[in-house]
Design a protein around this motif. Structure first.
Motif, PDB file in Angstrom:
ATOM      1  N   VAL A 186       0.838  -1.203   0.000  1.00  0.00           N
ATOM      2  CA  VAL A 186       0.000   0.000   0.000  1.00  0.00           C
ATOM      3  C   VAL A 186       0.871   1.252   0.000  1.00  0.00           C
ATOM      4  CG1 VAL A 186      -1.703   1.323   1.305  1.00  0.00           C
ATOM      5  CG2 VAL A 186      -1.955  -1.160   1.086  1.00  0.00           C
ATOM      6  N   LEU A 187       1.889   1.284   0.843  1.00  0.00           N
ATOM      7  CA  LEU A 187       2.766   2.454   0.922  1.00  0.00           C
ATOM      8  C   LEU A 187       3.474   2.707  -0.406  1.00  0.00           C
ATOM      9  CD1 LEU A 187       4.385   1.994   4.462  1.00  0.00           C
ATOM     10  CD2 LEU A 187       2.457   3.439   3.829  1.00  0.00           C
ATOM     11  N   ASP A 188       3.935   1.643  -1.061  1.00  0.00           N
ATOM     12  CA  ASP A 188       4.616   1.804  -2.348  1.00  0.00           C
ATOM     13  C   ASP A 188       3.686   2.412  -3.394  1.00  0.00           C
ATOM     14  OD1 ASP A 188       6.951   0.788  -1.367  1.00  0.00           O
ATOM     15  OD2 ASP A 188       6.735  -1.212  -2.237  1.00  0.00           O
ATOM     16  N   ALA A 189       2.406   2.088  -3.292  1.00  0.00           N
ATOM     17  CA  ALA A 189       1.447   2.585  -4.270  1.00  0.00           C
ATOM     18  C   ALA A 189       0.953   3.986  -3.960  1.00  0.00           C
ATOM     19  CB  ALA A 189       0.253   1.634  -4.350  1.00  0.00           C
ATOM     20  N   VAL A 190       1.042   4.406  -2.693  1.00  0.00           N
ATOM     21  CA  VAL A 190       0.432   5.679  -2.277  1.00  0.00           C
ATOM     22  C   VAL A 190       1.441   6.804  -2.072  1.00  0.00           C
ATOM     23  CG1 VAL A 190      -0.784   6.821  -0.363  1.00  0.00           C
ATOM     24  CG2 VAL A 190      -1.630   4.650  -1.271  1.00  0.00           C
ATOM     25  N   LEU A 191       2.523   6.547  -1.351  1.00  0.00           N
ATOM     26  CA  LEU A 191       3.379   7.623  -0.857  1.00  0.00           C
ATOM     27  C   LEU A 191       3.934   8.532  -1.942  1.00  0.00           C
ATOM     28  CD1 LEU A 191       5.369   5.972   2.081  1.00  0.00           C
ATOM     29  CD2 LEU A 191       3.269   7.327   2.134  1.00  0.00           C
ATOM     30  N   LYS A 192       4.369   7.970  -3.042  1.00  0.00           N
ATOM     31  CA  LYS A 192       4.969   8.789  -4.094  1.00  0.00           C
ATOM     32  C   LYS A 192       3.995   9.143  -5.209  1.00  0.00           C
ATOM     33  CE  LYS A 192       9.758   7.306  -3.385  1.00  0.00           C
ATOM     34  NZ  LYS A 192      10.968   6.721  -4.000  1.00  0.00           N
ATOM     35  N   SER A 193       2.797   8.570  -5.157  1.00  0.00           N
ATOM     36  CA  SER A 193       1.813   8.827  -6.211  1.00  0.00           C
ATOM     37  C   SER A 193       0.867   9.962  -5.855  1.00  0.00           C
ATOM     38  CB  SER A 193       1.004   7.557  -6.497  1.00  0.00           C
ATOM     39  OG  SER A 193       1.839   6.511  -6.938  1.00  0.00           O
ATOM     40  N   TYR A 194       0.489  10.056  -4.571  1.00  0.00           N
ATOM     41  CA  TYR A 194      -0.498  11.051  -4.151  1.00  0.00           C
ATOM     42  C   TYR A 194       0.177  12.274  -3.529  1.00  0.00           C
ATOM     43  CZ  TYR A 194      -4.508   8.078  -5.117  1.00  0.00           C
ATOM     44  OH  TYR A 194      -5.466   7.340  -5.748  1.00  0.00           O
ATOM     45  N   LYS A 195      -0.532  13.395  -3.597  1.00  0.00           N
ATOM     46  CA  LYS A 195      -0.028  14.653  -3.027  1.00  0.00           C
ATOM     47  C   LYS A 195      -0.864  14.977  -1.786  1.00  0.00           C
ATOM     48  CE  LYS A 195       1.070  16.227  -7.697  1.00  0.00           C
ATOM     49  NZ  LYS A 195       0.387  15.089  -8.366  1.00  0.00           N
ATOM     50  N   TYR A 196      -0.254  14.891  -0.626  1.00  0.00           N
ATOM     51  CA  TYR A 196      -0.887  15.136   0.664  1.00  0.00           C
ATOM     52  C   TYR A 196       0.025  16.075   1.439  1.00  0.00           C
ATOM     53  CZ  TYR A 196       2.464  11.402   1.023  1.00  0.00           C
ATOM     54  OH  TYR A 196       3.614  10.654   0.881  1.00  0.00           O
ATOM     55  N   SER A 197      -0.536  16.898   2.296  1.00  0.00           N
ATOM     56  CA  SER A 197       0.295  17.888   2.989  1.00  0.00           C
ATOM     57  C   SER A 197       0.180  17.806   4.504  1.00  0.00           C
ATOM     58  CB  SER A 197      -0.066  19.299   2.514  1.00  0.00           C
ATOM     59  OG  SER A 197      -1.444  19.553   2.658  1.00  0.00           O
ATOM     60  N   SER A 198      -0.352  16.717   5.014  1.00  0.00           N
ATOM     61  CA  SER A 198      -0.421  16.513   6.456  1.00  0.00           C
ATOM     62  C   SER A 198      -0.641  15.039   6.726  1.00  0.00           C
ATOM     63  CB  SER A 198      -1.564  17.336   7.074  1.00  0.00           C
ATOM     64  OG  SER A 198      -2.821  16.844   6.644  1.00  0.00           O
ATOM     65  N   LEU A 199      -0.397  14.615   7.962  1.00  0.00           N
ATOM     66  CA  LEU A 199      -0.600  13.216   8.327  1.00  0.00           C
ATOM     67  C   LEU A 199      -2.074  12.819   8.230  1.00  0.00           C
ATOM     68  CD1 LEU A 199       1.129  10.804   9.145  1.00  0.00           C
ATOM     69  CD2 LEU A 199       0.614  11.331  11.532  1.00  0.00           C
ATOM     70  N   PRO A 200      -3.017  13.670   8.663  1.00  0.00           N
ATOM     71  CA  PRO A 200      -4.433  13.312   8.494  1.00  0.00           C
ATOM     72  C   PRO A 200      -4.814  13.124   7.024  1.00  0.00           C
ATOM     73  CG  PRO A 200      -4.227  15.027  10.149  1.00  0.00           C
ATOM     74  CD  PRO A 200      -2.873  14.877   9.525  1.00  0.00           C
ATOM     75  N   GLU A 201      -4.262  13.948   6.141  1.00  0.00           N
ATOM     76  CA  GLU A 201      -4.570  13.792   4.724  1.00  0.00           C
ATOM     77  C   GLU A 201      -4.000  12.480   4.185  1.00  0.00           C
ATOM     78  OE1 GLU A 201      -4.924  18.482   3.306  1.00  0.00           O
ATOM     79  OE2 GLU A 201      -3.268  17.238   2.570  1.00  0.00           O
ATOM     80  N   LEU A 202      -2.786  12.130   4.607  1.00  0.00           N
ATOM     81  CA  LEU A 202      -2.214  10.855   4.197  1.00  0.00           C
ATOM     82  C   LEU A 202      -3.065   9.701   4.711  1.00  0.00           C
ATOM     83  CD1 LEU A 202      -0.070   8.953   3.060  1.00  0.00           C
ATOM     84  CD2 LEU A 202       1.256   9.315   5.151  1.00  0.00           C
ATOM     85  N   ASN A 203      -3.474   9.795   5.962  1.00  0.00           N
ATOM     86  CA  ASN A 203      -4.289   8.725   6.542  1.00  0.00           C
ATOM     87  C   ASN A 203      -5.638   8.595   5.860  1.00  0.00           C
ATOM     88  OD1 ASN A 203      -2.802   7.277   8.473  1.00  0.00           O
ATOM     89  ND2 ASN A 203      -2.970   8.939   9.957  1.00  0.00           N
ATOM     90  N   ALA A 204      -6.141   9.682   5.301  1.00  0.00           N
ATOM     91  CA  ALA A 204      -7.402   9.603   4.567  1.00  0.00           C
ATOM     92  C   ALA A 204      -7.262   8.645   3.382  1.00  0.00           C
ATOM     93  CB  ALA A 204      -7.814  10.989   4.085  1.00  0.00           C
TER      94      ALA A 204
END
Length: 437
Positions: A186-204
């Protein structure tokens, strides 16, 4: 074929990463080259010492480790022998045929691929030049090998070219797979693909896949030390299983790393905020009566998922939008006051002004039924259009052109009202003066 080269600082970590894959049954060591022993006779430290011996010959060189991956189209199924032949040809073309290297075949992604571990320090202590090796060595080698072996061209694999390390990230179900491997996918697919600017946004985003990044409670040791762990969530959002330390994951998705991404993504995602706002305005303007649940369903059809929070009484107090088309995440309040949870609730319950003499019909706020996550006095409802990052929702509604946004804003103003049929009748034509008057 797609070739990727990384230059890790630690040969120990690179070797440990691949060897752990072997232990987990996710990889196999299929070939060793220029080692003194056969692969069956070597343990982890035999491999490590071979590289460390060469490194000791030239301690001034900082970039000396190479971690190469060769990625093939999902339809290409090769035997280990064929993969070794391709890998050896590639290493010869980039000038590493005389170097010690290990070839691992990995099985943890949706496409066939191999990993090659090697070093740039030669037996005489001199280094192989690595400057622009991708452009001047790897790229010509890749194209030549494609032609020679009849491989699917990388130019025809747009999705694979975007991120050869991405996997078909599935919604994690505790107990149906190895915890750490599932989280890493999941992390490999999300961390570098999506643009988030806070931990709550990442957790969403992560919650869509039953994963959460957890700093712990504020009085906990992990929080005070700036630590971070990743957890699997069950269908109700409860943390289950053993937490995985961010520092134990090969890509090192620690809090310090994420904070760097937060700062970088803040500017990158800003130009994409308008798409979400325009989509919401368009949906609301096209309906005289609309519930929050209907708004959310309409957003999902245009590739926008939502994560909503409500208190114990069912009152919506927070909403986060995840745009799978632009790969951007926004908290509603950051888009503007009219896109906050309370404002959207009000905009959905207030219909366009009714004709004169009629009573306005108000559509009550309806919270969508779904997975409700109990956590103290709050509940979290996650709206999920997709389970796979690689298969975004199909778009059925388009955004407005910039010139139409002003019209939309005008239409939703409270003072705007429609005319009744009586009001729309033509005015009585005034009698023209006749010649007899």
């Amino acid at each position: 074929m797609v070739a990727k080269i990384k230059f890790p600082d630690s040969i120990y970590r690179v070797l440990n990463y691949n060897e752990n894959k072997v232990k987990e049954g996710c990889a196999t060591l299929i070939h060793v080259s220029n080692f003194l022993q056969d692969k069956e006779d070597m343990n982890f430290y035999d491999k490590l010492e071979r590289f460390q011996h060469l490194h000791a010959l030239n301690e001034t060189v900082k970039t000396k480790n190479l971690h190469i991956s060769l990625n093939f189209h999902p339809t290409e199924k090769f035997s280990p022998e064929k993969l070794v032949t391709i890998a050896e040809d590639y290493m010869k073309r980039i000038g590493f045929s005389e170097q010690p290297f290990l070839i691992y075949e990995h099985f943890d992604a949706g496409h066939p691929h191999i990993h090659i571990v090697t070093t740039s320090i030669k037996a005489d202590g001199t280094p192989i030049r690595l400057h622009n090796i991708g452009k001047y060595k790897s790229e010509p080698a890749r194209k030549a090998i494609q032609e020679q072996y009849g491989l699917v061209r990388a130019e025809d694999q747009k999705e694979l070219l975007k991120d050869v390390h991405s996997v078909n990230a599935q919604k994690v179900i505790y107990g149906k797979g190895e915890t750490k491997r599932s989280i890493i996918n999941v992390l490999d697919a999300v961390l570098k693909s999506y643009k988030y600017s806070s931990l709550p946004e990442l957790n969403a985003i992560l919650r869509l896949y039953n994963v959460a990044a957890d700093r712990g409670k504020e009085d906990s040791r992990i929080y005070q030390k700036g630590g971070l762990v990743y957890r699997i969530l069950d269908e109700r959002g409860n943390k289950v299983g053993v937490p995985v330390k961010a520092s134990s994951i090969y890509s090192k998705p620690t809090l310090a790393y994420l904070e760097g991404r937060f700062h970088e993504n803040q500017a990158l995602k800003a130009p994409h905020a308008q798409r979400i706002k325009t989509t919401i305005d368009w949906i609301l303007a096209g309906q005289r009566q609309l519930s929050v649940s209907q708004l959310i369903v309409s957003l999902e059809k245009d590739g926008i998922s939502t994560v909503r929070r409500q208190n114990a009484t069912g009152q919506l107090y927070s909403v986060t939008f995840i745009d799978h088309k632009t790969k951007c995440v926004f908290n509603g309040s950051t888009l503007g006051k009219q896109y906050s949870a309370s404002a959207l609730q009000q905009r959905c319950t207030i219909s366009i002004q009714a004709p004169a003499g009629q009573t306005p019909v108000l559509k009550p706020y309806i919270l969508t039924t779904g997975n409700h996550v109990k956590s103290d006095d709050t509940a979290l409802t996650v709206s999920l259009q997709q389970n796979q990052l690689s298969t975004p929702p199909t778009a059925v509604t388009g955004g407005l052109a910039p010139t139409a946004s002003g019209i939309i804003e005008h239409l939703v103003q409270p003072e705007y009202s429609f005319q009744t049929p009586e009001q729309r009748r033509k005015r009585k034509r005034r009698k023209r003066p006749s010649d007899n008057d």
